[in-house]
Enzyme design. Sequence first.
Site, PDB file in Angstrom:
ATOM      1  N   LYS A  14      18.029  11.440  23.514  1.00 34.25           N
ATOM      2  CA  LYS A  14      18.328  11.149  22.764  1.00 34.25           C
ATOM      3  C   LYS A  14      19.526  10.610  22.541  1.00 34.25           C
ATOM      4  O   LYS A  14      20.523  11.257  23.545  1.00 34.25           O
ATOM      5  CB  LYS A  14      17.953  11.973  21.307  1.00 34.25           C
ATOM      6  N   ASP A  28      16.973  19.796  18.685  1.00 31.81           N
ATOM      7  CA  ASP A  28      16.358  19.040  18.914  1.00 31.81           C
ATOM      8  C   ASP A  28      14.977  18.788  19.143  1.00 31.81           C
ATOM      9  O   ASP A  28      14.213  17.483  19.600  1.00 31.81           O
ATOM     10  CB  ASP A  28      17.086  18.222  20.716  1.00 31.81           C
TER      11      ASP A  28
END
Length: 310
Positions: A12, A142
């Site tokens: 990401k 995350d």
Amino acid sequence: MRGAVTAQAPAKVNLLLQVGPLREDGYHDLVTVFQAVSLHEEVTAAPAREWGISVESADGTDVSGVPLDSSNLALRAAQLLAERRGVDEAVHLHVRKGVPVAGGMAGGSADAAAALVACDALWQLHSGLDGLAALGAELGSDVPFGLHGRTAVGTGRGEQLVPVLTTASFAWVFVLGTAGLSTPAVFRECDRLRALDGASAQPGDGRLEAVELALRGGDAEALGRALSNDLADAACSLAPELGRTLAAGRAAGAVAGLVSGSGPTVALLADSPAGAQRLAAELAPVVGPGRLRTATGPVAGARVLEPVAS
């Protein structure tokens, strides 16, 4: 039960990272925009007599810092799933890493997401995305995004996700750092710098809206103007070479650049995939080709890789 299952999950980049004040529980409230990009971790789960994990590099990524014991996030994910779903079977996990280690791109969280998906399929649990994401949130902020992928706004610690609906694709060049940065250390430095200059977080300042508008419009120039990371000053304070890398990226023609998450990877936005290739070629003599990765985003979240029929 299947003999082995391989799943992949993406890295990401934080297009926006707004960091609120330190909370009593030691975390910070975050407002972030995640985008999943086409650098992936692959995790193969296979039945075994005892729990274990091994790791290899998919593209020259340095994996020497990856733990191979019970502290590994992927192994913890598999064991948590087994515990919660009453599975009394061990697995061996093999990780092929294509995401920088300790690079601010959630490689460890991607491992955990891929491990959850692989083990869920191996054990035929059919937990569903929401069920796996709830477990993932217990492991790290995350991990849920690694499961969901695409583009999303994260709040809380980053684990509360709302998708950003966009059909646009964006091209990136990532410059890997020469040494890892500790995420807790970067947050502590952010708090220290804010205390020194009396700065405070400013939620609702329009940055989120600017990023969402650029994403929906597919406008790389507008997105470049909207990119923002409250941890950038702290990361550059601890690793001053990041500022030089950002300057080199701008000089080489990047639309914009920012520190990815807590660093030390630098994310450079290009105007197109071809532009990303040109940017990487321009930067190679400056930073070294081994430190460069090109990618596009958004991409899908964690998924099982089905074997190709022969």
